[in-house]
Scaffold this motif. Structure first.
Motif, mmCIF file in Angstrom:
data_model
loop_
_atom_site.group_PDB
_atom_site.id
_atom_site.type_symbol
_atom_site.label_atom_id
_atom_site.label_comp_id
_atom_site.label_asym_id
_atom_site.label_seq_id
_atom_site.Cartn_x
_atom_site.Cartn_y
_atom_site.Cartn_z
ATOM 1 N N PRO A 108 0.835 -1.213 0.000
ATOM 2 C CA PRO A 108 0.000 0.000 0.000
ATOM 3 C C PRO A 108 0.868 1.261 0.000
ATOM 4 O O PRO A 108 2.058 1.193 0.344
ATOM 5 N N SER A 109 0.263 2.372 -0.339
ATOM 6 C CA SER A 109 1.049 3.591 -0.569
ATOM 7 C C SER A 109 1.824 4.049 0.666
ATOM 8 O O SER A 109 2.961 4.516 0.551
ATOM 9 N N ASP A 110 1.234 3.879 1.871
ATOM 10 C CA ASP A 110 1.967 4.344 3.060
ATOM 11 C C ASP A 110 3.227 3.506 3.272
ATOM 12 O O ASP A 110 4.296 4.032 3.613
ATOM 13 N N ALA A 111 3.105 2.203 3.060
ATOM 14 C CA ALA A 111 4.285 1.339 3.208
ATOM 15 C C ALA A 111 5.314 1.648 2.119
ATOM 16 O O ALA A 111 6.524 1.638 2.364
ATOM 17 N N TYR A 112 4.784 1.946 0.920
ATOM 18 C CA TYR A 112 5.674 2.260 -0.207
ATOM 19 C C TYR A 112 6.496 3.509 0.110
ATOM 20 O O TYR A 112 7.694 3.574 -0.169
ATOM 21 N N ALA A 113 5.847 4.497 0.719
ATOM 22 C CA ALA A 113 6.520 5.765 1.021
ATOM 23 C C ALA A 113 7.717 5.549 1.942
ATOM 24 O O ALA A 113 8.693 6.298 1.900
ATOM 25 N N LYS A 114 7.613 4.508 2.780
ATOM 26 C CA LYS A 114 8.697 4.262 3.738
ATOM 27 C C LYS A 114 9.867 3.491 3.123
ATOM 28 O O LYS A 114 10.912 3.333 3.773
ATOM 29 N N LEU A 115 9.669 2.987 1.899
ATOM 30 C CA LEU A 115 10.752 2.207 1.272
ATOM 31 C C LEU A 115 11.900 3.118 0.848
ATOM 32 O O LEU A 115 11.685 4.283 0.502
ATOM 33 N N GLY A 116 13.095 2.550 0.866
ATOM 34 C CA GLY A 116 14.255 3.275 0.339
ATOM 35 C C GLY A 116 14.175 3.337 -1.180
ATOM 36 O O GLY A 116 13.419 2.564 -1.794
ATOM 37 N N GLU A 117 14.937 4.215 -1.790
ATOM 38 C CA GLU A 117 14.877 4.392 -3.240
ATOM 39 C C GLU A 117 15.151 3.082 -3.980
ATOM 40 O O GLU A 117 14.480 2.756 -4.951
ATOM 41 N N ALA A 118 16.123 2.323 -3.506
ATOM 42 C CA ALA A 118 16.483 1.067 -4.161
ATOM 43 C C ALA A 118 15.330 0.073 -4.080
ATOM 44 O O ALA A 118 15.041 -0.650 -5.044
ATOM 45 N N GLU A 119 14.638 0.050 -2.937
ATOM 46 C CA GLU A 119 13.524 -0.897 -2.768
ATOM 47 C C GLU A 119 12.318 -0.490 -3.615
ATOM 48 O O GLU A 119 11.547 -1.338 -4.067
ATOM 49 N N LYS A 120 12.161 0.808 -3.782
ATOM 50 C CA LYS A 120 11.024 1.292 -4.579
ATOM 51 C C LYS A 120 11.122 0.769 -6.016
ATOM 52 O O LYS A 120 10.111 0.440 -6.636
ATOM 53 N N GLU A 121 12.326 0.712 -6.494
ATOM 54 C CA GLU A 121 12.578 0.168 -7.829
ATOM 55 C C GLU A 121 12.068 -1.280 -7.840
ATOM 56 O O GLU A 121 12.505 -2.098 -7.035
ATOM 57 N N GLY A 122 11.148 -1.583 -8.722
ATOM 58 C CA GLY A 122 10.648 -2.957 -8.787
ATOM 59 C C GLY A 122 9.524 -3.249 -7.807
ATOM 60 O O GLY A 122 9.016 -4.364 -7.762
ATOM 61 N N SER A 123 9.102 -2.250 -7.022
ATOM 62 C CA SER A 123 7.938 -2.441 -6.152
ATOM 63 C C SER A 123 6.733 -1.711 -6.741
ATOM 64 O O SER A 123 6.887 -0.789 -7.544
ATOM 65 N N PHE A 124 5.556 -2.134 -6.323
ATOM 66 C CA PHE A 124 4.318 -1.536 -6.846
ATOM 67 C C PHE A 124 3.425 -1.082 -5.704
ATOM 68 O O PHE A 124 3.302 -1.793 -4.704
ATOM 69 N N ILE A 125 2.820 0.071 -5.886
ATOM 70 C CA ILE A 125 1.816 0.500 -4.906
ATOM 71 C C ILE A 125 0.504 -0.178 -5.257
ATOM 72 O O ILE A 125 0.080 -0.156 -6.413
ATOM 73 N N ILE A 126 -0.130 -0.761 -4.256
ATOM 74 C CA ILE A 126 -1.444 -1.350 -4.514
ATOM 75 C C ILE A 126 -2.505 -0.639 -3.683
ATOM 76 O O ILE A 126 -2.194 0.078 -2.736
ATOM 77 N N GLY A 127 -3.748 -0.863 -4.091
ATOM 78 C CA GLY A 127 -4.867 -0.182 -3.440
ATOM 79 C C GLY A 127 -5.479 0.835 -4.391
ATOM 80 O O GLY A 127 -5.114 0.894 -5.569
ATOM 81 N N LYS A 128 -6.402 1.607 -3.849
ATOM 82 C CA LYS A 128 -7.046 2.633 -4.679
ATOM 83 C C LYS A 128 -6.039 3.754 -4.929
ATOM 84 O O LYS A 128 -5.419 4.261 -4.001
ATOM 85 N N LEU A 129 -5.861 4.131 -6.182
ATOM 86 C CA LEU A 129 -4.809 5.099 -6.509
ATOM 87 C C LEU A 129 -5.357 6.451 -6.937
ATOM 88 O O LEU A 129 -4.651 7.444 -6.911
ATOM 89 N N CYS A 130 -6.605 6.452 -7.350
ATOM 90 C CA CYS A 130 -7.129 7.700 -7.888
ATOM 91 C C CYS A 130 -8.648 7.592 -7.952
ATOM 92 O O CYS A 130 -9.190 6.550 -8.295
ATOM 93 N N GLU A 131 -9.299 8.645 -7.541
ATOM 94 C CA GLU A 131 -10.769 8.641 -7.585
ATOM 95 C C GLU A 131 -11.285 10.046 -7.809
ATOM 96 O O GLU A 131 -10.795 10.999 -7.212
ATOM 97 N N ARG A 132 -12.254 10.156 -8.712
ATOM 98 C CA ARG A 132 -12.886 11.444 -9.006
ATOM 99 C C ARG A 132 -14.360 11.196 -9.245
ATOM 100 O O ARG A 132 -14.787 10.053 -9.394
ATOM 101 N N ASP A 133 -15.097 12.275 -9.350
ATOM 102 C CA ASP A 133 -16.526 12.119 -9.629
ATOM 103 C C ASP A 133 -16.977 12.975 -10.791
ATOM 104 O O ASP A 133 -18.018 13.614 -10.737
ATOM 105 N N LYS A 134 -16.203 12.967 -11.854
ATOM 106 C CA LYS A 134 -16.630 13.710 -13.039
ATOM 107 C C LYS A 134 -17.832 12.992 -13.649
ATOM 108 O O LYS A 134 -17.894 11.765 -13.634
#
Ligand SMILES: Cc1ncc(C[n+]2csc(CCOP(=O)(O)OP(=O)(O)O)c2C)c(N)n1
Ligand code: SF4
Lengths: 272, 377
Positions: A229-255
């Motif tokens: 999830p995005s909060d866990a992703y934010a805590k990753l180091g730059e090297a770990e972020k490479e090759g990792s994916f954020i999961i969960g809801k990423l974007c929501e609008r009501d157009k």
């Protein structure tokens, strides 16, 4: 409460399915069908539109309405159906090649147009059906049958693409996150406007084997470990972020979706 | 005299096509602009919402014909219009309409090619592409108006044939006809009968979307009704589900062809002008129809008895009609705006390799004139 199985949307006598053992497509399809059932969808109010590929074979197992189309074009066919039948639930089931490689143009424009279709993309990082060639989602450096020495190109972030293009709802999940996947699919289905659920999914036969990702089970472990999830992703180091994916809801609008806006156009046109 | 006071007005070919589509009951247009077809799209954008229909400007022609097929399966009469480059892009998904037996109308306003070619100039070099542009064994219907009124009338006819036989119909025009203006009175509602696709009537659980009835055509439900169904671009059985059985493939391919062959006489339409006493036959379609008629009239003034056969239906090719008329004359002339003689080749096939055929080919992006034709008479 009895667990919903989604079985009532499955065609009788077609199992076992055609997918390789360890393939993620069946798991994704299961989550979709359970979502249909939990939302109480009738078979005739759903149209599943498929493209071409291993993922595109899914309609053969369904007893809902279905339209099996051409490679990359499922969303364009879906757009036509939705435009004239606003009351129907339209789901476009596609592989990553289908949706954002050959079909990238339809993908971004369906999102921009905000047509009320739910796109479910099985992202297995390569072309499964044709023997594991590189796709627009094969990460740079990775191996495939057409990038034998490593992929010289970088990959698309499917979810970011949809979000930037204007989708009302975007989520990423994996087939190793069964419950979450189903919740996100349900949310996408009930969201008006263009919605996308990107499902990261193993193709052990091609992508997994070439990139030495081990047994199907190892690929599931890889998904569990590298998709956070995005909060866990934010805590990753730059090297770990490479090759990792954020999961969960990423974007929501009501157009307002295309049909809602077009109804206003009709009103205007009829009054002049 | 008709009781209805019809309003005659000057109308353009492309405009007549859009009006014809609305008259036929079209409720959906998806397209991408391209000269010389764009006026059809512009008119569709204006007219569709006024009649409760929907217009979508798609991202390309691949998506346009795809959306048209989708909308048709949703129950709407759907159409699109394009020209050369766009027509090439539409081929794959036009094949889906053939395979899935999805009614739809595609207007191809021919322009001069190859490739981007002379983008604003007329041509007639897509005759073969219309018939054979898609891969695989398949057949379609194509109509070729020779005047502005025919643009209207044949658009209505195109929808009618498409609905009746569950087959895409291509209306093949050209830049000359598209931009020509002629007087025409739009028929009153009801004057021209409209055809709707056959709907299924039996119990929903028994419905199979490719179970052809005696007329060779299966009823087609619309998504969202009580009939649940599968349509597939892959080889499929009567139920619409994938089917790899060789016998099934034979049944399927034959059915796609036979439903057209069975009704050949209803589909194939021609017009003849001054053919009763002719010695010379001019075979024409689209823009060459007017030029041929003018040339034939002028020839008669010079003592040459010329007549014209206008191929209103271009596919299936009016072979019997050509053969019958060609058998009565000393000379057959085929004027057309392409190099290779695409229509002439078909005519030659019909009259045999030993009968001489005079070709008039113009491929400089300019219209064939009566004078071009008179030169060979
Ligand atoms: C126009 C066209 N080009 C190529 C193909 C061949 N083809 C079939 S499936 C496929 C790739 C499928 O990959 P993807 O969409 O990622 O789905 P997957 O098989 O991985 O589920 C290709 C290239 C085709 N069917 N149509
Ligand atoms: S090739 Fe890959 S995507 Fe296709 S069924 Fe096998 S594992 Fe799944």
């Amino acid at each position: 409460m009895l667990q919903k199985t989604g079985e009532k949307y499955l065609k009788e006598g077609v199992l076992p399915h055609m997918w390789c053992s360890g393939c993620g497509i069946g798991v994704m399809l299961g989550a979709l069908l359970r979502s249909f059932e939990e939302l109480g969808y009738a078979k005739n109010e759903v149209v599943v539109v498929t493209g071409i590929g291993c993922t595109g074979k899914a309609d053969d197992y369904l007893v809902t309405n279905a339209l099996h189309t051409t490679h990359g074009r499922a969303l364009a066919f879906a757009t036509g159906i939705k435009a004239v039948r606003p009351e129907l639930k339209i789901v476009a089931l596609m592989g990553d090649g289908d949706s954002v490689t050959i079909g990238g143009n339809h993908f971004i424009h369906a999102a921009r147009r905000n047509i009320d279709v739910t796109a479910i993309v099985n992202n297995n990082f390569n072309y499964g059906m044709t023997g594991g060639q590189a796709s627009g989602t094969t990460p740079g450096g990775k191996l495939s049958s057409t990038t034998l020495y490593g992929n010289p190109e970088d990959d698309f972030d499917i979810s970011a693409l949809a979000c930037t293009a204007g989708a009302n709802y975007v989520a990423r999940t994996t087939i190793a996150h069964g419950w979450e996947m189903q919740q996100l699919i349900k949310e996408a289905l009930t969201k008006k406007g263009f919605s996308l659920v990107e499902v990261l999914s193993p193709c052990p036969t091609n992508y997994g084997k070439r990139n030495k990702m081990g047994e199907p089970l190892d690929m599931l472990r890889w998904l569990r470990k590298n998709c956070v999830p995005s909060d866990a992703y934010a805590k990753l180091g730059e090297a770990e972020k490479e090759g990792s994916f954020i999961i969960g809801k990423l974007c929501e609008r009501d157009k307002p979706d295309f049909n809602t806006r077009y109804a206003e156009i009709q009103e205007k046109a009829m009054s002049v | 005299m008709s009781k209805v006071e019809r309003k005659v007005r000057l109308i353009q070919g492309n405009e007549a096509i859009a009006a014809g589509a609305v008259y036929a009951g079209a409720g959906f247009y998806a397209g991408y602009p391209i000269t010389p077809s764009s006026e059809i799209m512009n008119d569709a954008a204006r007219l569709m919402p006024r009649v409760g229909g929907i217009f979508v400007q798609m991202e390309d022609e691949i998506g346009s014909i795809a959306a048209v097929v989708g909308a048709s399966l949703g129950g709407a009469k759907a159409f699109t219009a394009t020209s050369g480059p766009g027509f090439s892009l539409m081929q794959e998904n036009l094949g889906v309409a053939v395979m899935g037996e999805v009614p739809c109308v595609l207007i191809n306003v021919q322009r001069s090619g190859p490739s981007t070619g002379l983008a604003t100039k007329p041509g007639q070099a897509d005759i073969m592409q219309v018939r054979w542009g898609r891969h695989g064994d398949q057949t379609i219907i194509a109509l070729c108006p020779g005047s502005v009124p025919e643009c209207f009338l044949l658009t209505v006819k195109a929808f009618n044939l498409s609905e009746k036989f569950r087959v895409p119909v291509v209306l093949v025009t050209d830049e000359v006809i598209a931009h020509a203006r002629q007087n025409f009175a739009i028929p009153e509602p009801g004057e021209i009968p409209l055809v709707e696709r056959k709907s299924p009537a039996g119990p929903p659980e028994k419905y199979r979307p490719f179970d052809a009835e005696e007329d060779g055509v299966a009823p087609l439900a619309a998504y969202g009704g009580e009939y649940v169904f599968h349509i597939s671009s892959s080889m499929h059985g009567p139920d619409g589900y994938s089917n790899n059985n060789p016998d099934n493939a034979i049944w399927r391919i034959k059915q796609l062809h036979e439903k057209i062959e069975m009704h050949r006489d209803e589909i194939v339409m021609t017009n003849t002008y001054d053919t009763d006493d002719m010695d010379v036959l001019l075979v024409a379609c689209g823009a060459t129809t007017g030029a041929s008629r003018a040339a034939a009239l002028e020839a008669r003034r010079n003592g040459i008895r010329a007549g014209v056969l206008h191929l209103v239906t271009i596919w299936p090719f009016p072979d019997r009609e050509v053969k019958e008329l060609a058998g009565r004359v000393k000379k057959v002339v085929v004027p057309e705006m392409n190099y290779a003689g695409q229509v002439a080749g078909e005519v030659q096939k019909v009259i045999g390799p030993d009968t001489e055929l005079t070709r008039v080919n113009k491929y400089n992006g300019q219209i064939i004139t009566p004078r071009d034709i008179l030169e060979v008479l």
